[in-house]
Write a protein that holds these residues in place. Structure first.
Motif, PDB file in Angstrom:
ATOM      1  N   LYS A  20       7.753   4.277  13.196  1.00  0.00           N
ATOM      2  CA  LYS A  20       7.295   4.041  14.564  1.00  0.00           C
ATOM      3  C   LYS A  20       8.477   3.601  15.417  1.00  0.00           C
ATOM      4  CE  LYS A  20       4.015   1.253  17.237  1.00  0.00           C
ATOM      5  NZ  LYS A  20       3.016   0.150  17.172  1.00  0.00           N
ATOM      6  N   ASP A  40       0.846  -1.189   0.000  1.00  0.00           N
ATOM      7  CA  ASP A  40       0.000   0.000   0.000  1.00  0.00           C
ATOM      8  C   ASP A  40       0.885   1.244   0.000  1.00  0.00           C
ATOM      9  OD1 ASP A  40      -2.681   1.366   0.448  1.00  0.00           O
ATOM     10  OD2 ASP A  40      -1.551   2.065   2.195  1.00  0.00           O
ATOM     11  N   ARG A  45       4.025   6.720   4.616  1.00  0.00           N
ATOM     12  CA  ARG A  45       3.877   7.145   6.010  1.00  0.00           C
ATOM     13  C   ARG A  45       4.907   6.454   6.903  1.00  0.00           C
ATOM     14  NH1 ARG A  45      -0.998   6.325   6.189  1.00  0.00           N
ATOM     15  NH2 ARG A  45      -1.057   4.207   7.044  1.00  0.00           N
ATOM     16  N   GLY A  46       5.090   5.157   6.705  1.00  0.00           N
ATOM     17  CA  GLY A  46       6.046   4.418   7.522  1.00  0.00           C
ATOM     18  C   GLY A  46       7.484   4.811   7.253  1.00  0.00           C
ATOM     19  N   SER A  51       5.238  -5.854   4.012  1.00  0.00           N
ATOM     20  CA  SER A  51       3.922  -5.611   3.412  1.00  0.00           C
ATOM     21  C   SER A  51       3.173  -6.900   3.109  1.00  0.00           C
ATOM     22  CB  SER A  51       4.076  -4.789   2.129  1.00  0.00           C
ATOM     23  OG  SER A  51       4.878  -5.479   1.185  1.00  0.00           O
ATOM     24  N   SER A  78       0.664   3.693   3.046  1.00  0.00           N
ATOM     25  CA  SER A  78       1.265   3.138   4.268  1.00  0.00           C
ATOM     26  C   SER A  78       2.786   3.135   4.178  1.00  0.00           C
ATOM     27  CB  SER A  78       0.759   1.711   4.499  1.00  0.00           C
ATOM     28  OG  SER A  78      -0.633   1.693   4.699  1.00  0.00           O
ATOM     29  N   LYS A 129       2.153  -8.374   7.546  1.00  0.00           N
ATOM     30  CA  LYS A 129       0.744  -7.999   7.433  1.00  0.00           C
ATOM     31  C   LYS A 129      -0.166  -9.210   7.607  1.00  0.00           C
ATOM     32  CE  LYS A 129      -2.359  -5.364   4.420  1.00  0.00           C
ATOM     33  NZ  LYS A 129      -2.473  -4.664   3.111  1.00  0.00           N
TER      34      LYS A 129
END
Length: 334
Positions: free
Chosen positions: A92, A80, A86-87, A173, A83, A177
């Protein structure tokens, strides 16, 4: 202690790579994995002992192309995009034992001690290949040679980190996942990718594992042998014939033999790779500190001492890696 860390880390990593390669090869050729481990080790050792340096160099260059299989595998996994973006930009961060272990392991595989010595040793080998066989002929470096070396390192490090990124992307991914986090071999990862990302992604991932193994194992074994031989004051060079540097090649043989032997003790190659990275990660800060001290010493470097920006970058990097290592140690007791 740094030398011991390199020897242990390189041997474990060579063992894990041999195990990963054999498991991946078995996906294509139905042979007993232990037999494949031995066969692959023999081929690699024979190349190191009997192959010319130019042959070894050219083999390494072509094998590096196998790393591109991971890029294609990641694309075929169809992650995706939102995602991923963003990652990538907002990772994180956790202060857990598992997170810090992986962080230190990644540092250990990216900035491990053997890389510095391997790079410098290969510079010497390249000089010898140009006909500069004596130490006197190899003394000093021109500005153009330093620029070439800097360019090679920047390209190599950029390429290696991009490949690592795509490996994480392709497995994260798909496998992560899908909740498949207990992967014991690279072959299992490749097989697990099949229903999630298709046959092509699975095959390419396995091809990448094989190519990386053939690239990594000789570097691990020869790199450790270079370090040990230099510490002992023995002749060491891939240009040298076995009769000219017998102790150097014996060390390569011993490390290879131990790496093969470890595969018969039923150890988990994936965990072994992580822990070898952790060992390498622990040895990185003191070595970086030594390098910073040496590269600021005019008696050693002459007018080629570090710039202020290099010292700042090197110092921050060393402190950050030390902090990560210290954090991991602290997590073991909390």
């Amino acid at each position: 202690s740094v030398l011991v860390g390199v020897l242990i880390g390189n041997t474990i990593e060579a063992a894990a790579d041999l195990g990963a390669m054999s498991a991946a090869i078995v996906l294509f050729v139905p042979l007993p994995a232990p037999l494949v481990v031995i066969a692959v080790a023999v081929v690699i050792f024979a190349l190191q002992v009997f192959g010319s340096y130019k042959l070894i160099r050219n083999v390494f260059r072509w094998l590096a192309l196998a790393l591109l299989a991971y890029v294609v595998s990641a694309v075929l996994a169809k992650p995706d995009a939102a995602s991923v973006l963003r990652g990538t930009l907002l990772p994180k961060i956790e202060f857990s034992r598992e997170y810090l272990s992986i962080l230190v392991a990644i540092i250990g595989t990216t900035l491990s001690a053997y890389l510095y010595t391997w790079q410098s040793n290969q510079e010497v080998e390249e000089e010898i290949a140009k006909g500069r066989t004596s130490l006197e002929e190899r003394k000093g470096a021109t500005e153009s040679e330093l620029r070439r070396s800097r360019r090679d390192i920047l390209i190599g490090m950029t390429f290696s980190n991009l490949i690592m990124y795509f490996i994480i992307l392709s497995t994260g991914s798909t496998l992560y996942k899908a909740g498949q986090t207990q992967i014991e071999t690279a072959a299992q990862a490749a097989e697990a990718l099949r229903p999630l990302a298709g046959d092509a992604a699975s095959i390419l991932f396995a091809v990448g594992v094989i190519g990386v193994g053939f690239l990594a194992v000789p570097i691990m074994t020869a790199g450790a042998a270079f370090d040990f031989a230099q510490a002992m004051g023995w002749k060491n060079s891939l240009h040298a014939k076995p009769r000219q540097a017998p102790k150097f090649y014996i060390v390569i043989g011993i490390i290879t033999l131990v790496a093969v032997g470890l595969n018969f003790f039923g150890f988990n190659p994936m965990k072994a790779l992580v822990w070898s990275g952790v060992v390498q990660g622990f040895s990185t800060p003191p070595l970086l500190l030594l390098i910073l001290i040496m590269t600021n010493n005019r008696k050693i470097m002459g007018d080629k001492v570090n710039s202020i920006s290099t010292n700042i970058l090197g110092g921050v990097t060393t402190l950050a890696i030390f902090a990560a290592s210290a954090g991991l140690v602290a997590s073991w007791f909390l």
